[in-house]
Motif scaffolding. Structure first.
Motif, mmCIF file in Angstrom:
data_model
loop_
_atom_site.group_PDB
_atom_site.id
_atom_site.type_symbol
_atom_site.label_atom_id
_atom_site.label_comp_id
_atom_site.label_asym_id
_atom_site.label_seq_id
_atom_site.Cartn_x
_atom_site.Cartn_y
_atom_site.Cartn_z
ATOM 1 N N LEU A 213 45.499 43.226 52.986
ATOM 2 C CA LEU A 213 46.595 42.725 52.409
ATOM 3 C C LEU A 213 46.565 42.673 50.719
ATOM 4 N N LEU A 214 47.227 43.229 49.902
ATOM 5 C CA LEU A 214 47.414 43.164 48.454
ATOM 6 C C LEU A 214 48.702 43.066 47.929
ATOM 7 N N MET A 215 48.885 42.565 46.815
ATOM 8 C CA MET A 215 50.216 42.479 46.215
ATOM 9 C C MET A 215 50.216 43.003 44.660
ATOM 10 N N LEU A 216 51.398 43.437 44.327
ATOM 11 C CA LEU A 216 51.396 43.958 43.114
ATOM 12 C C LEU A 216 51.938 42.998 42.055
ATOM 13 N N LYS A 217 51.150 42.787 40.817
ATOM 14 C CA LYS A 217 51.344 41.966 39.813
ATOM 15 C C LYS A 217 52.210 42.597 38.876
ATOM 16 N N CYS A 218 52.853 41.573 37.843
ATOM 17 C CA CYS A 218 53.953 42.131 36.862
ATOM 18 C C CYS A 218 53.264 42.801 35.697
ATOM 19 N N ASP A 219 52.082 43.148 35.817
ATOM 20 C CA ASP A 219 51.660 44.145 34.805
ATOM 21 C C ASP A 219 51.176 45.529 35.484
ATOM 22 N N GLY A 220 51.600 45.691 36.762
ATOM 23 C CA GLY A 220 51.764 47.050 37.489
ATOM 24 C C GLY A 220 50.299 47.047 38.146
ATOM 25 N N SER A 221 49.502 46.188 38.113
ATOM 26 C CA SER A 221 48.101 46.176 39.028
ATOM 27 C C SER A 221 48.183 45.297 40.139
ATOM 28 N N VAL A 222 47.423 45.610 41.175
ATOM 29 C CA VAL A 222 47.179 44.868 42.347
ATOM 30 C C VAL A 222 46.396 43.751 42.343
ATOM 31 N N VAL A 223 46.604 42.826 43.244
ATOM 32 C CA VAL A 223 45.768 41.620 43.117
ATOM 33 C C VAL A 223 45.637 41.039 44.338
ATOM 34 N N GLY A 224 44.361 40.321 44.919
ATOM 35 C CA GLY A 224 44.076 40.271 46.063
ATOM 36 C C GLY A 224 44.693 38.948 46.391
ATOM 37 N N ILE A 225 45.217 38.620 47.645
ATOM 38 C CA ILE A 225 46.230 37.926 48.368
ATOM 39 C C ILE A 225 45.598 36.326 47.930
ATOM 40 N N ASN A 226 44.689 36.012 47.962
ATOM 41 C CA ASN A 226 44.374 34.551 47.573
ATOM 42 C C ASN A 226 44.869 34.180 46.037
ATOM 43 N N GLU A 227 44.472 35.158 45.181
ATOM 44 C CA GLU A 227 44.902 34.825 43.862
ATOM 45 C C GLU A 227 46.577 34.822 43.582
ATOM 46 N N ALA A 228 47.149 35.806 44.570
ATOM 47 C CA ALA A 228 48.431 35.779 44.361
ATOM 48 C C ALA A 228 48.976 34.522 45.070
ATOM 49 N N LEU A 229 48.730 33.703 45.958
ATOM 50 C CA LEU A 229 49.007 32.711 46.369
ATOM 51 C C LEU A 229 48.867 31.460 45.293
ATOM 52 N N GLU A 230 47.873 31.582 44.659
ATOM 53 C CA GLU A 230 47.607 30.496 43.372
ATOM 54 C C GLU A 230 48.345 30.728 42.297
ATOM 55 N N LYS A 231 48.764 31.994 41.927
ATOM 56 C CA LYS A 231 49.372 32.205 40.800
ATOM 57 C C LYS A 231 50.697 33.235 41.242
ATOM 58 N N PRO A 232 51.476 32.611 41.869
ATOM 59 C CA PRO A 232 52.787 33.495 42.080
ATOM 60 C C PRO A 232 53.510 33.734 40.721
ATOM 61 N N ILE A 233 53.503 33.037 39.717
ATOM 62 C CA ILE A 233 54.023 33.508 38.557
ATOM 63 C C ILE A 233 53.747 34.793 38.041
ATOM 64 N N GLU A 234 52.551 35.404 38.494
ATOM 65 C CA GLU A 234 52.274 36.642 38.079
ATOM 66 C C GLU A 234 52.895 37.736 38.819
ATOM 67 N N SER A 235 53.735 37.270 39.627
ATOM 68 C CA SER A 235 54.528 38.378 40.546
ATOM 69 C C SER A 235 55.909 38.397 40.018
ATOM 70 N N ILE A 236 56.234 37.628 39.019
ATOM 71 C CA ILE A 236 57.930 37.303 38.290
ATOM 72 C C ILE A 236 58.490 38.980 38.328
ATOM 73 N N PHE A 237 57.566 39.812 38.013
ATOM 74 C CA PHE A 237 58.209 41.208 37.619
ATOM 75 C C PHE A 237 57.643 42.204 38.451
ATOM 76 N N SER A 238 56.837 41.697 39.551
ATOM 77 C CA SER A 238 56.241 42.642 40.182
ATOM 78 C C SER A 238 57.045 43.750 40.750
ATOM 79 N N GLY A 239 58.156 43.506 41.530
ATOM 80 C CA GLY A 239 59.236 44.373 41.663
ATOM 81 C C GLY A 239 59.648 45.453 40.700
ATOM 82 N N PRO A 240 60.175 45.028 39.482
ATOM 83 C CA PRO A 240 59.995 46.221 38.509
ATOM 84 C C PRO A 240 59.013 46.736 38.186
ATOM 85 N N ALA A 241 57.727 46.057 38.236
ATOM 86 C CA ALA A 241 56.379 46.919 37.772
ATOM 87 C C ALA A 241 56.168 47.842 38.916
ATOM 88 N N ALA A 242 56.501 47.669 40.276
ATOM 89 C CA ALA A 242 56.340 48.554 41.408
ATOM 90 C C ALA A 242 57.348 49.711 41.251
#
Length: 640
Positions: A213-242
């Protein structure tokens, strides 16, 4: 054969797609309503609509979401206590409910300026009690020495056991106030991110899917799920980035502008030579300047599900998102009759929550602590759509309708109302839901605007298209005031904005706005196949990108002995010579990149690392620089 799945849980829809790993071809896609506030049912419904024969061979699931962005725009984040450490100049009206400033902080070399007032910190924490769900801390020059932030974090966790977010953990850029804002927003989002990611994992386990399981970050890159849990702010624009990455992939354009129309917001961004354009000073969302490295974008709180409401005969759109009338009529079979029978408030009483088309419904979340009036109002809201008059008419003391905002912020109540999506249903340009409910709503609003319902819906559609064009022009003409650009748009009978750059439209029924946009913009407007699930596509085709910044500074100790300081995500270190410090920085930067790739589950064998070096010298070339900044950028691909 191996496959990958992309999921995007947006404000209104949860989209899913399946891509064949061998050639990147989209094999299947589906859309389902997002279920609020528990996203699991919507995710399950979206996956249920896919061809189930592919699921057993899916080895990678990548996720993007507008959840964090919408939370900030709608101001529905969890309550947070914010602690500033040092001599701050704060805005006169800081829009934070719980904050304090205490003595402490360091200088630009990392030396302590003022001892930390830990007792003031503890007093603030005790005063808040159970009011907040997390804390955020930002100390002056913590990027040079995070000791005060770390000491506060340890103390708060001992006192409360609550999550604590430190500014230096999210950004090594200067700007203590902006780091504080970033930490504050991140802390607000932690419970929301935890619920979202847990929902995804539960569904994967339920279906027996053995996939990473990966998550897309707001810079258009993917991130491991553990870091996504610690830094959800980095997903603020993950939808638009996607959507940006997906738009480029679906259209085949490596350079283009993208307009992404979601349920809550409209976002404009750009990809050039296959790479998203980033905002170096940090993302701005909901009026907050953050230190998050994100795609550079222009965003506004106007989307397909923005609330359309009337006051003083004027139509307003947003900023709050509501369930469209047409959707509510499908979800709740008796709602159409309720809408037809609803009471119409006096024109002078109209405000955002007092509308003939505004209804409220419980989300299913169980309340913990409510004030007296909040409890009264909450008990009057039903599990089916409830009108404002039904909530208030039997109450002896009439509390303010604004108290409903408090219940919405606490995710106890969700609103239903007229939206641009309803306007498209009235016009017959989008008919996925119950058009009759939209028509009834338009007729109700017609009475207050003295405008025919069809003409009213055309005006709403035109306003949304103008907003899309304004966002795009503001993005391209970033040094021109939006008000001046708006003047050009409003005078579209005499002027048209010419763009050499192709413009890709992504999101739901965006094709309906094509002609209105062309009246304002002279550009190649592209609506690619699968535009309605472009964000889910982008979640899968994003690369793993890790940026690490390390700063080397030459200075002197009190005995005039030369020191070389290295500031990195690993902390502050001291060396005796510049070559020694430079060698260490190069080794550390590459190690941090590779450690990140390993944690994220990316293919270490296909990681490319580039290093950008910038020196600042006070004398001729060849001498030891006063300051050296190294930026390591690693690019990798997810394992399949």
């Amino acid at each position: 054969m191996k496959y990958s799945m992309g999921i995007d849980a947006g404000g209104t829809y949860t989209d899913s797609i399946i891509i064949r790993d061998s050639d990147g071809k989209v094999l299947d896609s589906n859309k389902a309503l997002t279920t609020y506030p528990d996203l699991l049912a919507g995710i399950r419904n979206s996956i249920d609509g896919l061809d189930q024969k592919y699921l057993k061979d899916i080895k990678l699931v990548s996720v993007s979401t507008t959840l964090a962005t919408n939370t900030i725009l709608e101001k529905t984040g969890y309550p947070v206590g914010l602690i500033f450490v040092g001599d701050y100049e704060l805005p006169e009206k800081l829009p934070v409910d719980y904050y304090t400033v205490v003595a402490g902080g360091h200088d630009h070399h990392g030396a302590e300026l003022v001892p930390l007032d830990m007792e003031a910190v503890r007093a603030f924490v005790r005063k808040l009690g159970d009011t907040v769900s997390a804390f955020a801390v930002s100390s002056y020059f913590s990027v040079r020495n995070p000791a005060h932030e770390l000491a506060i974090k340890e103390s708060i966790q001992e006192l409360t056991g609550l999550p604590v977010v430190c500014g230096h953990e999210l950004s090594l850029d200067l700007g203590a106030y902006e780091r504080g804002v970033t930490a504050y927003l991140n802390a607000q989002l932690i419970p929301i991110a935890d619920q979202f990611i847990r929902s995804i994992k539960e569904e994967m386990e339920h279906r027996g899917m053995d996939a990473r399981l990966l998550m897309l970050k707001c810079d258009g890159s993917v991130v491991g799920i553990n870091e996504a849990l610690e830094k959800p702010i980095e997903s603020i624009f993950s939808g638009p980035a996607a959507s940006l990455v997906g738009a480029s992939h679906l259209s085949g354009l490596k350079t283009c502008a993208v307009i992404d129309v979601g349920g809550t917001s409209t976002d404009v961004s750009m990809v050039e030579d296959g790479l998203p354009e980033l905002c170096p000073e940090g993302a701005v969302v909901g009026g907050w300047q953050t230190k998050v490295k994100a795609i550079r974008m222009e965003t506004s709180a106007m989307g397909g599900d923005s609330h359309v409401w009337v006051k003083g005969m004027k139509i307003n759109i947003g900023p709050r998102r509501v369930i469209p009338l047409c959707v509510a009529a499908v979800k709740y079979p008796d709602f159409l009759e309720t809408l037809k029978m609803g009471k119409t408030p006096a024109a002078l009483r109209l405000e955002e929550n007092v509308q003939p088309t505004k209804f409220f419904i419980k989300t299913g979340v169980v309340p913990t602590e409510l004030g007296t009036y909040e409890k009264e109002i909450f008990e009057r809201v039903e599990d089916t759509p409830t009108s404002l008059s039904d909530i208030f008419w039997k109450l002896e003391k009439k509390p303010s309708p604004h108290l409903l905002d408090s219940l919405i912020r606490k995710r106890l109540v969700q609103a239903i109302g007229f939206t641009p999506t309803d306007a498209l249903h009235v016009l017959g340009e989008y008919t996925a839901w119950d058009a009759e409910a939209s028509k009834v709503g338009a007729k109700l609003l017609e009475r207050y605007t003295q405008t025919d319902s069809l003409e009213l819906c055309k005006q709403i559609k035109q306003e949304v298209a103008r907003n899309m064009a304004l966002n795009l022009m503001s993005y391209i003409l970033k040094d021109v005031a939006p008000r001046e650009i708006e003047k050009i748009i409003l005078s579209d009978k005499f002027a048209q904005f010419r763009m050499k750059l192709p413009v890709v439209l992504i999101g739901g029924p965006v094709v309906a706005f094509t002609e209105e946009i062309k009246q304002i913009l002279d550009a190649d407007i592209v609506v690619p196949k699968y535009a309605e699930v472009g964000n889910a596509v982008g979640a899968l085709v994003g690369k793993g990108i890790k940026r690490v910044e390390i700063l080397i500074k030459n200075t002197y100790a009190k005995d005039r002995k030369r020191l070389v300081l290295v500031f990195s995500p690993a902390g502050r270190e001291t060396f005796g010579s510049f070559p020694e410090a430079l060698e260490h920085a190069n080794t550390l930067g590459k190690k941090l990149v590779m450690d990140y790739m390993t944690e994220a589950g990316l293919d270490k064998g296909h990681v490319q690392i580039s290093v950008d070096r910038k020196d600042i010298s006070l004398s001729e070339a060849g001498t030891v620089p006063v300051e050296t900044k190294l930026v390591f950028v690693g690019v990798g691909m997810p394992k399949t």
